[in-house]
Design a protein around this motif. Structure first.
Motif, PDB file in Angstrom:
ATOM      1  N   HIS A 253       0.793  -1.289   0.009  1.00 16.00           N
ATOM      2  CA  HIS A 253       0.043  -0.090   0.021  1.00 16.00           C
ATOM      3  C   HIS A 253       0.828   1.349  -0.102  1.00 16.00           C
ATOM      4  N   LEU A 254       1.852   1.355   0.882  1.00 14.33           N
ATOM      5  CA  LEU A 254       2.893   2.373   0.949  1.00 14.33           C
ATOM      6  C   LEU A 254       3.557   2.702  -0.599  1.00 14.33           C
ATOM      7  N   LEU A 255       3.967   1.798  -1.141  1.00 13.18           N
ATOM      8  CA  LEU A 255       4.502   1.895  -2.361  1.00 13.18           C
ATOM      9  C   LEU A 255       3.499   1.806  -3.611  1.00 13.18           C
TER      10      LEU A 255
ATOM     11  N   LYS B 119      11.942   6.862 -11.819  1.00 11.04           N
ATOM     12  CA  LYS B 119      13.256   6.678 -11.607  1.00 11.04           C
ATOM     13  C   LYS B 119      13.785   5.723 -10.980  1.00 11.04           C
ATOM     14  N   VAL B 120      12.867   4.987 -10.273  1.00  9.79           N
ATOM     15  CA  VAL B 120      13.362   3.965  -9.462  1.00  9.79           C
ATOM     16  C   VAL B 120      13.342   2.526 -10.128  1.00  9.79           C
ATOM     17  N   CYS B 121      14.507   1.719 -10.247  1.00 14.08           N
ATOM     18  CA  CYS B 121      14.533   0.775 -10.998  1.00 14.08           C
ATOM     19  C   CYS B 121      13.562  -0.354 -10.334  1.00 14.08           C
ATOM     20  N   THR B 122      13.031  -1.126 -11.441  1.00  9.94           N
ATOM     21  CA  THR B 122      12.024  -2.367 -10.829  1.00  9.94           C
ATOM     22  C   THR B 122      13.084  -3.418 -10.438  1.00  9.94           C
ATOM     23  N   HIS B 123      14.359  -3.393 -10.490  1.00 12.33           N
ATOM     24  CA  HIS B 123      15.060  -4.497 -10.168  1.00 12.33           C
ATOM     25  C   HIS B 123      15.394  -4.599  -8.367  1.00 12.33           C
TER      26      HIS B 123
ATOM     27  N   THR C  31      -0.163   4.224 -11.789  1.00 13.68           N
ATOM     28  CA  THR C  31      -1.200   3.109 -11.595  1.00 13.68           C
ATOM     29  C   THR C  31      -0.617   1.573 -11.025  1.00 13.68           C
ATOM     30  N   GLU C  32       0.794   1.763 -10.805  1.00  9.05           N
ATOM     31  CA  GLU C  32       1.150   0.429 -10.345  1.00  9.05           C
ATOM     32  C   GLU C  32       2.123   0.875  -9.135  1.00  9.05           C
ATOM     33  N   PRO C  33       2.540   0.080  -8.352  1.00  8.40           N
ATOM     34  CA  PRO C  33       3.514   0.368  -7.198  1.00  8.40           C
ATOM     35  C   PRO C  33       5.194   0.430  -7.899  1.00  8.40           C
ATOM     36  N   VAL C  34       5.631   1.616  -7.486  1.00  9.80           N
ATOM     37  CA  VAL C  34       7.202   1.662  -7.815  1.00  9.80           C
ATOM     38  C   VAL C  34       8.051   0.982  -7.066  1.00  9.80           C
ATOM     39  N   GLY C  35       9.274   0.788  -7.887  1.00 10.31           N
ATOM     40  CA  GLY C  35      10.250   0.166  -6.817  1.00 10.31           C
ATOM     41  C   GLY C  35      10.458  -1.317  -7.499  1.00 10.31           C
ATOM     42  N   PRO C  36      11.132  -2.133  -6.595  1.00  8.22           N
ATOM     43  CA  PRO C  36      11.482  -3.401  -7.100  1.00  8.22           C
ATOM     44  C   PRO C  36      10.282  -4.038  -7.137  1.00  8.22           C
TER      45      PRO C  36
END
Length: 352
Positions: free
Chosen positions: A189-191, A276-280, A341-346
């Motif tokens: 939820h936070l991301l 700018k946050v990589c999804t890895h 519309t989707e979580p950012v980050g890994p």
């Protein structure tokens, strides 16, 4: 080490010097042998040996105490307040505990090897990689001899204190994993929600200057944050919100963008915005190649194609970078149409 058979016998039988390489000399270099053995103080004085043993297991138990202190410091100096002073104290005291725990193990192990373990010089000849059964049995005997000479099996205080120190040294690291999860909050939820919302202006990072669409040149790449982020301050969660909302803005020719039907209106006149946050593992994707329109993550070399929805074309990233839907307001400034519309980050976090 004595062997029933010559371990090099089968090598010598098959080896023949090449013609022209064997050189006979009249004054070959003599083997100087080993220097005279010098006994240590612990070899000559039983009291010194006892002191050395006490020193070693005391160091190991000191390591145990330091590991326990690091775990206690994690609880005594919480960081939930987000205060920089609390975070500094937390890092300082946990770090001191872990450093002392590892240092005590290292010093204790070195002192054990130098003052207590067997101190005899010997020459071990090289032998074939796969020796005979007698050689393999001799290797097993060598381990048994090493155990006897080091006193590992005999000196129970040292051995048990070492085991305790090694086990305890892991506990601070395990404890710190607790801090990776938000307290009483769902990380998905936070991301899934950032400061971006409908009508939020895109502004330059870090100046906070609004960005007019007409001012962006073809091939440019701009680091962007949401308007109002600077006013939060560090006590108000500036770093946390910026880590989620940071965006990279690029301008291409409109015909270069290959967009799906549902994302046709997410860009404006060739201007696109991606997280700018990589999804890895969450590194900043900050390198843009103008000619190929590729974004590169410098940490693990994941590459994303901006012309095709920032899809992954190389590297370990598991999914495309989330796109921020943008448009312009009445004054020509770029604004967000909504949040991501989707979580950012890994990629772990989007798995509900």
């Amino acid at each position: 080490m004595a062997h029933e058979e010559d371990p090099l016998e089968h090598e010598r039988a098959s080896w023949q010097p090449s013609s022209g390489l064997a050189v006979a000399v009249t004054d070959p270099v003599e083997n100087p042998g080993l220097p005279p053995h010098r006994e240590r103080m612990t070899d000559k004085d039983p009291a010194a040996m006892k002191r050395a043993v006490r020193t070693v297991y005391t160091l190991f138990y000191l390591s145990v105490a330091a590991s326990i202190w690091a775990v206690a410091a994690y609880m005594l100096f919480p960081i939930e307040s987000q205060s920089m002073v609390d975070i500094r104290h937390n890092n300082l005291f946990i770090g001191l505990g872990i450093a002392l725990a590892l240092l005590a193990i290292g010093i204790g192990a070195i002192h054990w090897s130098k003052a207590i373990m067997s101190d005899k010089e010997f020459v071990e000849p090289r032998h074939a990689t796969r020796g005979r059964d007698t050689t393999r049995e001799a290797a097993v005997q060598a381990f048994a001899d090493a155990n006897e000479e080091s006193g590992f099996g005999r000196r129970t205080m040292i051995r048990n204190s070492l085991f305790a120190a090694l086990v305890a040294s892991i506990l601070p690291g395990v404890t710190l994993f607790r801090g990776l999860a938000p307290q009483d909050q769902d990380p998905v939820h936070l991301l899934s929600h950032t400061m971006w919302e409908q009508g939020t202006r895109l502004v330059h990072d870090p100046t906070g200057t609004p960005i007019r669409a007409a001012d962006l040149t073809l091939g440019s790449a701009v680091h962007v944050i949401p308007e109002g982020l600077k006013e939060l301050g560090h006590e108000g969660g500036y770093l946390e919100e910026k880590a989620k909302a940071i965006v990279l803005l690029m301008r291409l020719l409109p015909e270069q963008l290959v967009e799906t039907d549902e994302r046709k209106d997410w860009s404006y006149d060739g201007i696109v915005a991606y997280s700018k946050v990589c999804t890895h593992v969450g590194c900043p994707v900050a390198l843009y190649e103008q000619q190929t329109h590729h974004l590169l993550c410098p940490c693990h070399q994941s590459q994303f194609d901006v012309t095709h929805g920032a899809r992954v074309i190389f590297g370990p990233a598991a999914r495309p970078l989330p796109q921020l839907p943008i448009t312009v307001d009445d004054e020509g400034y770029l604004v967000a149409q909504s949040d991501f519309t989707e979580p950012v980050g890994p990629s772990f976090w989007e798995r509900h």
